[in-house]
Write a protein that holds these residues in place. Structure first.
Motif, short mmCIF file in Angstrom:
data_model
loop_
_atom_site.label_atom_id
_atom_site.label_comp_id
_atom_site.label_asym_id
_atom_site.label_seq_id
_atom_site.Cartn_x
_atom_site.Cartn_y
_atom_site.Cartn_z
N MET A 1 0.85 -1.20 0.00
CA MET A 1 0.00 0.00 0.00
C MET A 1 0.89 1.25 0.00
SD MET A 1 -2.96 1.03 2.74
CE MET A 1 -3.86 2.55 2.60
N ARG A 2 0.55 2.19 -0.82
CA ARG A 2 1.33 3.42 -0.91
C ARG A 2 1.19 4.23 0.36
NH1 ARG A 2 0.92 8.76 -2.49
NH2 ARG A 2 2.63 9.56 -3.79
N ASP A 3 2.31 4.81 0.83
CA ASP A 3 2.27 5.67 2.01
C ASP A 3 1.39 6.88 1.74
OD1 ASP A 3 4.00 4.01 3.33
OD2 ASP A 3 5.79 5.14 2.77
N LYS A 4 0.79 7.37 2.81
CA LYS A 4 -0.03 8.57 2.67
C LYS A 4 0.85 9.76 2.30
CE LYS A 4 -1.82 8.25 6.81
NZ LYS A 4 -2.68 8.55 8.00
N PRO A 5 0.39 10.63 1.40
CA PRO A 5 1.21 11.77 0.98
C PRO A 5 1.34 12.80 2.09
CG PRO A 5 -0.97 11.91 0.01
CD PRO A 5 -0.89 10.57 0.67
N PRO A 6 2.51 13.41 2.24
CA PRO A 6 2.67 14.50 3.21
C PRO A 6 1.89 15.74 2.77
CG PRO A 6 4.80 13.59 2.54
CD PRO A 6 3.79 13.09 1.57
N LEU A 7 1.26 16.41 3.73
CA LEU A 7 0.47 17.60 3.46
C LEU A 7 0.79 18.66 4.52
CD1 LEU A 7 -1.80 19.24 2.10
CD2 LEU A 7 -3.45 17.95 3.49
N VAL A 8 1.28 19.80 4.08
CA VAL A 8 1.58 20.92 4.96
C VAL A 8 0.48 21.97 4.78
CG1 VAL A 8 3.21 22.76 5.52
CG2 VAL A 8 4.06 20.48 4.87
N LEU A 9 -0.15 22.36 5.89
CA LEU A 9 -1.22 23.35 5.89
C LEU A 9 -0.74 24.59 6.63
CD1 LEU A 9 -4.19 20.99 6.87
CD2 LEU A 9 -3.54 21.73 4.56
N LEU A 10 -0.75 25.73 5.96
CA LEU A 10 -0.28 26.98 6.55
C LEU A 10 -1.46 27.87 6.90
CD1 LEU A 10 2.65 27.79 4.08
CD2 LEU A 10 2.78 26.56 6.25
N PRO A 11 -1.62 28.23 8.17
CA PRO A 11 -2.74 29.09 8.57
C PRO A 11 -2.46 30.56 8.28
CG PRO A 11 -1.46 28.46 10.49
CD PRO A 11 -0.84 27.75 9.31
N GLY A 12 -3.49 31.38 8.48
CA GLY A 12 -3.37 32.81 8.26
C GLY A 12 -2.94 33.55 9.52
N THR A 13 -3.00 34.87 9.45
CA THR A 13 -2.57 35.73 10.55
C THR A 13 -3.31 35.38 11.84
OG1 THR A 13 -2.12 37.52 9.00
CG2 THR A 13 -2.41 38.14 11.30
N LEU A 14 -2.54 35.21 12.91
CA LEU A 14 -3.05 34.92 14.25
C LEU A 14 -3.86 33.63 14.31
CD1 LEU A 14 -4.04 38.44 15.65
CD2 LEU A 14 -2.18 36.95 16.41
N CYS A 15 -3.68 32.75 13.34
CA CYS A 15 -4.42 31.48 13.33
C CYS A 15 -3.46 30.32 13.57
CB CYS A 15 -5.15 31.30 12.00
SG CYS A 15 -6.48 32.50 11.74
N ASP A 16 -4.04 29.17 13.90
CA ASP A 16 -3.26 27.96 14.12
C ASP A 16 -3.98 26.78 13.48
OD1 ASP A 16 -5.31 27.23 15.98
OD2 ASP A 16 -4.22 28.19 17.61
N GLU A 17 -3.67 25.58 13.93
CA GLU A 17 -4.23 24.38 13.28
C GLU A 17 -5.75 24.33 13.35
OE1 GLU A 17 -3.52 23.42 17.56
OE2 GLU A 17 -2.28 24.32 15.96
N ARG A 18 -6.35 25.07 14.28
CA ARG A 18 -7.81 25.04 14.39
C ARG A 18 -8.49 25.65 13.17
NH1 ARG A 18 -7.92 27.38 20.45
NH2 ARG A 18 -5.96 28.27 19.66
N LEU A 19 -7.80 26.53 12.45
CA LEU A 19 -8.34 27.05 11.20
C LEU A 19 -8.60 25.93 10.20
CD1 LEU A 19 -8.95 29.65 9.44
CD2 LEU A 19 -6.58 29.46 8.67
#
Length: 245
Positions: A1-19
């Motif tokens: 099975m192929r490994d899951k692809p890496p995904l980088v998510l960049l939030p906006g100003t004053l935001c974090d992963e909750r965005l």
């Protein structure tokens, strides 16, 4: 099975992963996800370099919203060979307009005077719903909570980085990655015409404009954005550049 692809998510100003939480929950079975902090310095290209150093994968998919999209373009300029796919949400490829540059120092001073929580609640949160729409109080309180966690010093660094950022529009034609460009038709901070420009100048770009959606599309249209990103992650990436022996 192929490994899951890496995904980088960049939030906006004053935001974090909750965005990005609706997308994280929707895509966690499909991708290995990282949401970096964007608070290390007040230079946008320097911040992008810091993020690139912290990403553990040699190649990854990259998505950014608002300031995160601006950072994504800088990361791509600096390390195009590391990015497989690009997604730009509710963002702006251009340098800061002179009148907005002049306002940034005032923004920092206003936030310091009001306190970051009150500033986020009274100044920032009202800008995020679609034009003409009433805001969701749950989203507004999330904006406040993320701002409180980030703090005033992070806001200062991010505001200065945005004020002095380079123009990213000149390099759009050189982007070879499959690219998703997504925004809301009611985004007052990064209006649709900026995204039309992105889609017209990036060779392999798909444009989505969501009706009745404002600046925080990941929260305001979570299912559509999550499905769009899921589809984007299955697009075939361009091959690595050929290296001469």
């Amino acid at each position: 099975m192929r490994d899951k692809p890496p995904l980088v998510l960049l939030p906006g100003t004053l935001c974090d992963e909750r965005l990005w939480m609706p997308q994280i929950e929707a895509l966690i079975g499909q991708a290995n996800i990282l949401v970096p902090r964007i608070d290390t310095c007040d230079d946008l290209d320097g911040q992008a370099r810091d993020i690139l150093k912290r990403i553990p994968w040699p190649r990854f998919n990259l998505a950014g919203l608002s300031m995160g999209g601006i950072l994504a373009l800088s990361m791509l300029r600096q390390a195009p060979q590391r990015v497989e796919r690009l997604a730009l949400l509710n963002t702006n490829p251009f340098a800061e307009a002179p009148e907005r540059q002049a306002q940034r120092r005032g923004d920092i001073e206003q936030a310091a005077t009001m306190g970051i929580a009150r500033y986020a609640r009274e100044v920032l949160a009202p800008l995020y719903p679609a034009e003409g729409a009433s805001g969701d109080p749950v989203h507004a309180e999330l904006v406040v909570a993320m701002a409180e966690r980030a703090g005033l010093e992070t806001f200062r660094r991010q505001a200065l980085a945005l004020r002095d950022r380079p123009d990213g529009s000149a390099g759009l034609a050189a982007i070879t990655q499959p690219t998703l460009v997504l925004c809301g038709d009611g985004d007052r901070l990064c209006p649709p015409e900026r995204h039309t420009y992105l889609a017209e100048h990036i060779p392999d770009a798909d444009l989505m404009i969501l009706e009745g959606v404002g600046h925080l599309s990941t929260l305001q249209a979570p299912a559509v954005v999550s499905q769009s990103l899921a589809n984007w992650l299955t697009r075939e990436p361009n091959p690595l550049p050929r290296r001469e022996p």
